[in-house]
Design a protein around this motif. Sequence first.
Motif, PDB file in Angstrom:
ATOM      1  N   LEU A  62       0.828  -1.204   0.000  1.00 16.27           N
ATOM      2  CA  LEU A  62       0.000   0.000   0.000  1.00 16.27           C
ATOM      3  C   LEU A  62       0.864   1.256   0.000  1.00 16.27           C
ATOM      4  CD1 LEU A  62      -2.744   1.447   0.288  1.00 16.27           C
ATOM      5  CD2 LEU A  62      -2.431   1.241   2.755  1.00 16.27           C
ATOM      6  N   TRP A  63       1.871   1.278   0.866  1.00 19.28           N
ATOM      7  CA  TRP A  63       2.733   2.463   0.944  1.00 19.28           C
ATOM      8  C   TRP A  63       3.604   2.599  -0.295  1.00 19.28           C
ATOM      9  CZ3 TRP A  63       1.853   6.505   3.693  1.00 19.28           C
ATOM     10  CH2 TRP A  63       1.055   6.387   4.819  1.00 19.28           C
ATOM     11  N   ALA A  64       3.975   1.466  -0.904  1.00 19.95           N
ATOM     12  CA  ALA A  64       4.755   1.543  -2.146  1.00 19.95           C
ATOM     13  C   ALA A  64       3.919   2.161  -3.267  1.00 19.95           C
ATOM     14  CB  ALA A  64       5.236   0.160  -2.554  1.00 19.95           C
ATOM     15  N   ILE A  65       2.658   1.769  -3.365  1.00 20.89           N
ATOM     16  CA  ILE A  65       1.787   2.349  -4.394  1.00 20.89           C
ATOM     17  C   ILE A  65       1.560   3.829  -4.126  1.00 20.89           C
ATOM     18  CG2 ILE A  65      -0.566   2.312  -5.320  1.00 20.89           C
ATOM     19  CD1 ILE A  65      -0.491  -0.741  -4.939  1.00 20.89           C
ATOM     20  N   LEU A  66       1.288   4.185  -2.870  1.00 20.53           N
ATOM     21  CA  LEU A  66       1.100   5.598  -2.529  1.00 20.53           C
ATOM     22  C   LEU A  66       2.365   6.405  -2.812  1.00 20.53           C
ATOM     23  CD1 LEU A  66      -0.882   5.308   0.818  1.00 20.53           C
ATOM     24  CD2 LEU A  66      -1.743   6.092  -1.390  1.00 20.53           C
ATOM     25  N   GLY A  67       3.525   5.836  -2.494  1.00 23.84           N
ATOM     26  CA  GLY A  67       4.781   6.519  -2.764  1.00 23.84           C
ATOM     27  C   GLY A  67       5.045   6.696  -4.243  1.00 23.84           C
ATOM     28  N   LEU A  68       4.628   5.729  -5.032  1.00 27.83           N
ATOM     29  CA  LEU A  68       4.825   5.815  -6.478  1.00 27.83           C
ATOM     30  C   LEU A  68       3.947   6.901  -7.095  1.00 27.83           C
ATOM     31  CD1 LEU A  68       6.366   4.541  -8.836  1.00 27.83           C
ATOM     32  CD2 LEU A  68       4.434   2.987  -9.123  1.00 27.83           C
ATOM     33  N   PHE A  69       2.699   6.992  -6.643  1.00 24.38           N
ATOM     34  CA  PHE A  69       1.784   7.957  -7.238  1.00 24.38           C
ATOM     35  C   PHE A  69       1.892   9.359  -6.634  1.00 24.38           C
ATOM     36  CE2 PHE A  69      -0.551   4.076  -8.517  1.00 24.38           C
ATOM     37  CZ  PHE A  69      -0.526   4.308  -9.875  1.00 24.38           C
ATOM     38  N   PHE A  70       2.139   9.454  -5.333  1.00 19.91           N
ATOM     39  CA  PHE A  70       2.124  10.753  -4.669  1.00 19.91           C
ATOM     40  C   PHE A  70       3.492  11.219  -4.194  1.00 19.91           C
ATOM     41  CE2 PHE A  70      -2.169   9.008  -4.040  1.00 19.91           C
ATOM     42  CZ  PHE A  70      -2.869   9.969  -4.743  1.00 19.91           C
ATOM     43  N   GLY A  71       4.505  10.385  -4.282  1.00 20.39           N
ATOM     44  CA  GLY A  71       5.889  10.752  -4.012  1.00 20.39           C
ATOM     45  C   GLY A  71       6.136  11.347  -2.641  1.00 20.39           C
ATOM     46  N   PRO A  72       6.674  12.571  -2.598  1.00 21.10           N
ATOM     47  CA  PRO A  72       7.066  13.176  -1.323  1.00 21.10           C
ATOM     48  C   PRO A  72       5.898  13.404  -0.362  1.00 21.10           C
ATOM     49  CG  PRO A  72       7.976  14.415  -3.167  1.00 21.10           C
ATOM     50  CD  PRO A  72       7.062  13.395  -3.738  1.00 21.10           C
ATOM     51  N   ILE A  73       4.700  13.595  -0.881  1.00 21.03           N
ATOM     52  CA  ILE A  73       3.549  13.786   0.006  1.00 21.03           C
ATOM     53  C   ILE A  73       3.289  12.500   0.789  1.00 21.03           C
ATOM     54  CG2 ILE A  73       1.054  14.202   0.060  1.00 21.03           C
ATOM     55  CD1 ILE A  73       1.487  16.056  -2.367  1.00 21.03           C
ATOM     56  N   ALA A  74       3.328  11.366   0.115  1.00 15.39           N
ATOM     57  CA  ALA A  74       3.134  10.082   0.793  1.00 15.39           C
ATOM     58  C   ALA A  74       4.261   9.823   1.789  1.00 15.39           C
ATOM     59  CB  ALA A  74       3.061   8.956  -0.222  1.00 15.39           C
ATOM     60  N   LEU A  75       5.475  10.202   1.430  1.00 19.66           N
ATOM     61  CA  LEU A  75       6.603  10.025   2.345  1.00 19.66           C
ATOM     62  C   LEU A  75       6.411  10.855   3.607  1.00 19.66           C
ATOM     63  CD1 LEU A  75       9.422   8.898   2.962  1.00 19.66           C
ATOM     64  CD2 LEU A  75      10.364  10.878   1.750  1.00 19.66           C
ATOM     65  N   GLY A  76       5.980  12.097   3.453  1.00 22.94           N
ATOM     66  CA  GLY A  76       5.744  12.952   4.616  1.00 22.94           C
ATOM     67  C   GLY A  76       4.665  12.390   5.525  1.00 22.94           C
ATOM     68  N   ILE A  77       3.571  11.929   4.942  1.00 26.47           N
ATOM     69  CA  ILE A  77       2.485  11.349   5.740  1.00 26.47           C
ATOM     70  C   ILE A  77       2.951  10.073   6.426  1.00 26.47           C
ATOM     71  CG2 ILE A  77       0.197  10.275   5.592  1.00 26.47           C
ATOM     72  CD1 ILE A  77      -0.388  12.336   3.332  1.00 26.47           C
ATOM     73  N   TYR A  78       3.718   9.255   5.714  1.00 26.69           N
ATOM     74  CA  TYR A  78       4.240   8.017   6.302  1.00 26.69           C
ATOM     75  C   TYR A  78       5.145   8.324   7.503  1.00 26.69           C
ATOM     76  CZ  TYR A  78       6.962   3.759   6.839  1.00 26.69           C
ATOM     77  OH  TYR A  78       7.585   2.657   7.366  1.00 26.69           O
ATOM     78  N   LEU A  79       6.012   9.304   7.352  1.00 28.75           N
ATOM     79  CA  LEU A  79       6.914   9.651   8.451  1.00 28.75           C
ATOM     80  C   LEU A  79       6.145  10.168   9.656  1.00 28.75           C
ATOM     81  CD1 LEU A  79       9.835  11.292   6.460  1.00 28.75           C
ATOM     82  CD2 LEU A  79       9.823   9.054   7.580  1.00 28.75           C
ATOM     83  N   ILE A  80       5.090  10.930   9.420  1.00 25.18           N
ATOM     84  CA  ILE A  80       4.267  11.416  10.529  1.00 25.18           C
ATOM     85  C   ILE A  80       3.594  10.245  11.236  1.00 25.18           C
ATOM     86  CG2 ILE A  80       2.181  12.734  11.101  1.00 25.18           C
ATOM     87  CD1 ILE A  80       3.048  14.698   8.849  1.00 25.18           C
ATOM     88  N   GLN A  81       3.070   9.295  10.474  1.00 24.76           N
ATOM     89  CA  GLN A  81       2.384   8.154  11.073  1.00 24.76           C
ATOM     90  C   GLN A  81       3.314   7.205  11.808  1.00 24.76           C
ATOM     91  OE1 GLN A  81      -0.073   6.059   8.299  1.00 24.76           O
ATOM     92  NE2 GLN A  81      -1.739   7.526   8.525  1.00 24.76           N
ATOM     93  N   THR A  82       4.567   7.192  11.438  1.00 23.82           N
ATOM     94  CA  THR A  82       5.496   6.261  12.090  1.00 23.82           C
ATOM     95  C   THR A  82       6.304   6.925  13.202  1.00 23.82           C
ATOM     96  OG1 THR A  82       7.146   6.664  10.369  1.00 23.82           O
ATOM     97  CG2 THR A  82       5.700   4.753  10.096  1.00 23.82           C
ATOM     98  N   GLY A  83       5.912   8.112  13.614  1.00 22.34           N
ATOM     99  CA  GLY A  83       6.540   8.730  14.770  1.00 22.34           C
ATOM    100  C   GLY A  83       7.669   9.698  14.470  1.00 22.34           C
ATOM    101  N   ARG A  84       8.020   9.875  13.219  1.00 23.13           N
ATOM    102  CA  ARG A  84       9.061  10.839  12.851  1.00 23.13           C
ATOM    103  C   ARG A  84       8.383  12.113  12.356  1.00 23.13           C
ATOM    104  NH1 ARG A  84      11.952   6.331   9.322  1.00 23.13           N
ATOM    105  NH2 ARG A  84       9.813   5.599   9.315  1.00 23.13           N
ATOM    106  N   LYS A  85       7.678  12.758  13.307  1.00 22.52           N
ATOM    107  CA  LYS A  85       6.780  13.850  12.980  1.00 22.52           C
ATOM    108  C   LYS A  85       7.484  15.088  12.450  1.00 22.52           C
ATOM    109  CE  LYS A  85       3.340  12.392  16.336  1.00 22.52           C
ATOM    110  NZ  LYS A  85       2.484  11.709  15.440  1.00 22.52           N
TER     111      LYS A  85
END
Length: 84
Positions: free
Chosen positions: A30-53
């Motif tokens: 799921l995160w790979a697909i989101l990262g492929l389509f949305f790039g840095p936005i998905a990375l930022g959201i992922y980092l926030i969700q994993t505690g690297r706010k």
Amino acid sequence: MKGGLGLVISVVIAIYLAIDAPKHNKRSWLWAILGLFFGPIALGIYLIQTGRKVLGWIILVVVGLLYIFLIFLFIAAIFLLQGM
């Protein structure tokens, strides 16, 4: 982010998210697909969700400002071309 550089950045982000997601009990595909389509936005959201706010918010703010700047630049170019 279309073009060669944007595609490379999105693929690198997708690979990173696919590798890192299982470490945080997230779905890697799921995160790979989101990262492929949305790039840095998905990375930022992922980092926030994993505690690297802090890093996640920095990425989201910088990308958001860049997109706003590009929109204003596009609008200015349209106005300049209409004036000719």
